[in-house]
Design a protein around this motif. Structure first.
Motif, PDB file in Angstrom:
ATOM      1  N   LYS A   1      -8.765  -7.286 -14.384  1.00  0.00           N
ATOM      2  CA  LYS A   1      -7.534  -6.832 -15.027  1.00  0.00           C
ATOM      3  C   LYS A   1      -7.807  -5.885 -16.195  1.00  0.00           C
ATOM      4  CE  LYS A   1      -3.122  -8.454 -16.879  1.00  0.00           C
ATOM      5  NZ  LYS A   1      -2.267  -9.624 -17.152  1.00  0.00           N
ATOM      6  N   GLU A   2      -8.763  -6.207 -17.037  1.00  0.00           N
ATOM      7  CA  GLU A   2      -9.033  -5.366 -18.205  1.00  0.00           C
ATOM      8  C   GLU A   2      -9.441  -3.956 -17.775  1.00  0.00           C
ATOM      9  OE1 GLU A   2     -11.811  -5.255 -22.255  1.00  0.00           O
ATOM     10  OE2 GLU A   2     -11.971  -6.932 -20.847  1.00  0.00           O
ATOM     11  N   GLN A   3     -10.309  -3.867 -16.762  1.00  0.00           N
ATOM     12  CA  GLN A   3     -10.735  -2.567 -16.262  1.00  0.00           C
ATOM     13  C   GLN A   3      -9.549  -1.821 -15.645  1.00  0.00           C
ATOM     14  OE1 GLN A   3     -13.930  -2.662 -13.364  1.00  0.00           O
ATOM     15  NE2 GLN A   3     -13.543  -0.547 -12.708  1.00  0.00           N
ATOM     16  N   ALA A   4      -8.731  -2.553 -14.872  1.00  0.00           N
ATOM     17  CA  ALA A   4      -7.580  -1.923 -14.223  1.00  0.00           C
ATOM     18  C   ALA A   4      -6.609  -1.364 -15.257  1.00  0.00           C
ATOM     19  CB  ALA A   4      -6.868  -2.931 -13.319  1.00  0.00           C
ATOM     20  N   ILE A   5      -6.400  -2.098 -16.346  1.00  0.00           N
ATOM     21  CA  ILE A   5      -5.492  -1.632 -17.403  1.00  0.00           C
ATOM     22  C   ILE A   5      -6.058  -0.392 -18.078  1.00  0.00           C
ATOM     23  CG2 ILE A   5      -4.548  -2.192 -19.679  1.00  0.00           C
ATOM     24  CD1 ILE A   5      -4.179  -5.066 -18.675  1.00  0.00           C
ATOM     25  N   ASN A   6      -7.351  -0.440 -18.415  1.00  0.00           N
ATOM     26  CA  ASN A   6      -7.972   0.716 -19.078  1.00  0.00           C
ATOM     27  C   ASN A   6      -7.880   1.970 -18.207  1.00  0.00           C
ATOM     28  OD1 ASN A   6      -8.668  -0.692 -21.394  1.00  0.00           O
ATOM     29  ND2 ASN A   6     -10.697  -1.263 -20.633  1.00  0.00           N
ATOM     30  N   GLU A   7      -8.190   1.814 -16.923  1.00  0.00           N
ATOM     31  CA  GLU A   7      -8.124   2.967 -16.020  1.00  0.00           C
ATOM     32  C   GLU A   7      -6.677   3.404 -15.804  1.00  0.00           C
ATOM     33  OE1 GLU A   7     -10.261   1.766 -12.532  1.00  0.00           O
ATOM     34  OE2 GLU A   7     -12.229   1.998 -13.492  1.00  0.00           O
ATOM     35  N   GLY A   8      -5.763   2.429 -15.767  1.00  0.00           N
ATOM     36  CA  GLY A   8      -4.354   2.750 -15.592  1.00  0.00           C
ATOM     37  C   GLY A   8      -3.804   3.545 -16.765  1.00  0.00           C
ATOM     38  N   LEU A   9      -4.208   3.178 -17.967  1.00  0.00           N
ATOM     39  CA  LEU A   9      -3.759   3.909 -19.155  1.00  0.00           C
ATOM     40  C   LEU A   9      -4.300   5.337 -19.159  1.00  0.00           C
ATOM     41  CD1 LEU A   9      -4.091   1.117 -21.873  1.00  0.00           C
ATOM     42  CD2 LEU A   9      -1.981   2.008 -20.862  1.00  0.00           C
ATOM     43  N   GLN A  10      -5.531   5.502 -18.694  1.00  0.00           N
ATOM     44  CA  GLN A  10      -6.095   6.852 -18.597  1.00  0.00           C
ATOM     45  C   GLN A  10      -5.294   7.705 -17.614  1.00  0.00           C
ATOM     46  OE1 GLN A  10     -10.310   6.631 -17.701  1.00  0.00           O
ATOM     47  NE2 GLN A  10     -10.654   5.100 -19.298  1.00  0.00           N
ATOM     48  N   LEU A  11      -4.872   7.083 -16.521  1.00  0.00           N
ATOM     49  CA  LEU A  11      -4.080   7.821 -15.530  1.00  0.00           C
ATOM     50  C   LEU A  11      -2.694   8.162 -16.075  1.00  0.00           C
ATOM     51  CD1 LEU A  11      -5.095   5.873 -12.303  1.00  0.00           C
ATOM     52  CD2 LEU A  11      -5.690   8.230 -12.887  1.00  0.00           C
ATOM     53  N   LEU A  12      -2.111   7.252 -16.844  1.00  0.00           N
ATOM     54  CA  LEU A  12      -0.822   7.556 -17.467  1.00  0.00           C
ATOM     55  C   LEU A  12      -0.963   8.711 -18.454  1.00  0.00           C
ATOM     56  CD1 LEU A  12       0.743   4.019 -18.021  1.00  0.00           C
ATOM     57  CD2 LEU A  12       1.520   5.813 -16.465  1.00  0.00           C
ATOM     58  N   GLU A  13      -2.089   8.741 -19.152  1.00  0.00           N
ATOM     59  CA  GLU A  13      -2.365   9.874 -20.040  1.00  0.00           C
ATOM     60  C   GLU A  13      -2.423  11.164 -19.225  1.00  0.00           C
ATOM     61  OE1 GLU A  13      -2.897  11.522 -23.699  1.00  0.00           O
ATOM     62  OE2 GLU A  13      -3.077   9.343 -23.505  1.00  0.00           O
ATOM     63  N   LYS A  14      -3.029  11.072 -18.077  1.00  0.00           N
ATOM     64  CA  LYS A  14      -3.209  12.247 -17.214  1.00  0.00           C
ATOM     65  C   LYS A  14      -1.862  12.811 -16.759  1.00  0.00           C
ATOM     66  CE  LYS A  14      -5.708  13.426 -12.941  1.00  0.00           C
ATOM     67  NZ  LYS A  14      -6.878  14.088 -13.533  1.00  0.00           N
ATOM     68  N   VAL A  15      -0.904  11.928 -16.467  1.00  0.00           N
ATOM     69  CA  VAL A  15       0.401  12.387 -15.979  1.00  0.00           C
ATOM     70  C   VAL A  15       1.425  12.487 -17.115  1.00  0.00           C
ATOM     71  CG1 VAL A  15      -0.019  11.473 -13.668  1.00  0.00           C
ATOM     72  CG2 VAL A  15       1.217  10.066 -15.339  1.00  0.00           C
ATOM     73  N   GLY A  16       0.953  12.341 -18.364  1.00  0.00           N
ATOM     74  CA  GLY A  16       1.816  12.553 -19.520  1.00  0.00           C
ATOM     75  C   GLY A  16       2.769  11.421 -19.831  1.00  0.00           C
ATOM     76  N   LEU A  17       2.378  10.188 -19.469  1.00  0.00           N
ATOM     77  CA  LEU A  17       3.289   9.054 -19.664  1.00  0.00           C
ATOM     78  C   LEU A  17       2.605   7.861 -20.334  1.00  0.00           C
ATOM     79  CD1 LEU A  17       5.194   9.137 -16.248  1.00  0.00           C
ATOM     80  CD2 LEU A  17       6.105   9.766 -18.483  1.00  0.00           C
ATOM     81  N   ARG A  18       1.595   8.130 -21.144  1.00  0.00           N
ATOM     82  CA  ARG A  18       0.875   7.033 -21.813  1.00  0.00           C
ATOM     83  C   ARG A  18       1.817   6.164 -22.639  1.00  0.00           C
ATOM     84  NH1 ARG A  18      -0.558   3.367 -24.073  1.00  0.00           N
ATOM     85  NH2 ARG A  18      -2.577   2.775 -24.946  1.00  0.00           N
ATOM     86  N   ASP A  19       2.852   6.765 -23.212  1.00  0.00           N
ATOM     87  CA  ASP A  19       3.765   6.017 -24.077  1.00  0.00           C
ATOM     88  C   ASP A  19       4.774   5.174 -23.298  1.00  0.00           C
ATOM     89  OD1 ASP A  19       4.947   8.371 -23.100  1.00  0.00           O
ATOM     90  OD2 ASP A  19       6.418   8.396 -24.725  1.00  0.00           O
ATOM     91  N   LYS A  20       4.750   5.267 -21.964  1.00  0.00           N
ATOM     92  CA  LYS A  20       5.698   4.507 -21.142  1.00  0.00           C
ATOM     93  C   LYS A  20       5.045   3.301 -20.464  1.00  0.00           C
ATOM     94  CE  LYS A  20       8.974   7.576 -21.828  1.00  0.00           C
ATOM     95  NZ  LYS A  20      10.132   7.273 -22.705  1.00  0.00           N
ATOM     96  N   ALA A  21       3.851   2.938 -20.867  1.00  0.00           N
ATOM     97  CA  ALA A  21       3.093   1.893 -20.168  1.00  0.00           C
ATOM     98  C   ALA A  21       3.847   0.570 -20.066  1.00  0.00           C
ATOM     99  CB  ALA A  21       1.744   1.673 -20.861  1.00  0.00           C
TER     100      ALA A  21
END
Length: 240
Positions: A110-130
């Motif tokens: 889970k911790e790895q999945a969250i970290n990678e997921g946040l990076q992907l949200l950053e990539k698509v410009g939605l880090r603040d919508k996690a």
């Protein structure tokens, strides 16, 4: 990367795909166009094994896939798909939507999945919508989350089934921009779309389907400026 050989698909007595041959190279962006009912979305769904072909072969990354023998969830992990209507889980937050499949299918912690997921949200410009739920997002934001969710599986190819057709016109650009970025980064993509400007700018090759057959394919310049098939010429007059 993906090879379709003599693909036939029928729904009852209706033959939708009539012997399709299509070869998608690694890092290639192939855009499929054509009128509604021409077979574009059905072909995409066959490549992802959401629909099973009646005849022919589908080869992914050098391996012919047999739905009766092969692990289809594992195949789908390598062949991501982004749908017209997002298909996000409404009861899960954005980050929960993204980490679900990697944790269940790939057994990512889970911790790895969250970290990678946040990076992907950053990539698509939605880090603040996690931590936001999908109902609080615009259509364009939902589609960008859907793209991030597909990327979370680290697929070898992503199939896009009319990813902007359900969006208000002012939201289309933000999704296309993410797709352009993926193309520039070398993601192999097969895109069904009516966005002709996107096809001109991003596609390596454009494929025209009509009545269950590929009737024309070529590089964007040739496709738009010198189409050979009369049906292609008619189609381009309608969409340009």
């Amino acid at each position: 990367m993906i090879i379709g050989k003599n693909i036939h698909k029928s729904f009852g007595s209706l033959e939708v795909l009539k012997g399709i041959d299509l070869h998608v190279q690694p890092q290639e962006v192939v855009v499929m166009v054509g009128a509604s009912g021409s077979g574009k979305s059905t072909l995409l769904r066959c490549f992802n094994f959401l629909e099973m072909i009646n005849d022919g072969e589908i080869i992914i990354d050098g391996k012919q896939i047999d739905p009766k023998r092969d692990n289809l969830p594992k195949v789908r992990a390598e062949v991501g798909m982004v749908f017209q209507h997002f298909h996000l889980f409404p009861h899960k937050t954005v980050i929960e939507n993204i980490i679900e499949a990697p944790m269940i299918v790939k057994k990512v912690k889970k911790e790895q999945a969250i970290n990678e997921g946040l990076q992907l949200l950053e990539k698509v410009g939605l880090r603040d919508k996690a931590e936001v739920y999908p109902e609080k997002l615009s259509g364009g934001q939902k589609q960008r989350v859907a793209i991030a969710r597909s990327l979370a599986m680290k697929p070898k190819v992503i199939l896009f089934d009319e990813p902007t057709s359900a969006l208000d016109p002012e939201l289309v650009g933000e999704v296309l921009q993410v797709m352009k970025q993926l193309a520039q980064e070398g993601m192999t993509m097969v895109v069904v779309t009516h966005e002709m400007n996107f096809a001109r700018e991003v596609a390596d090759r454009i494929v025209m389907l009509h009545d269950g057959n590929i009737i024309e394919e070529g590089q964007p310049e040739d496709f738009f400026e010198n189409p050979s098939h009369e049906r292609t010429k008619q189609f381009l007059k309608l969409v340009n």
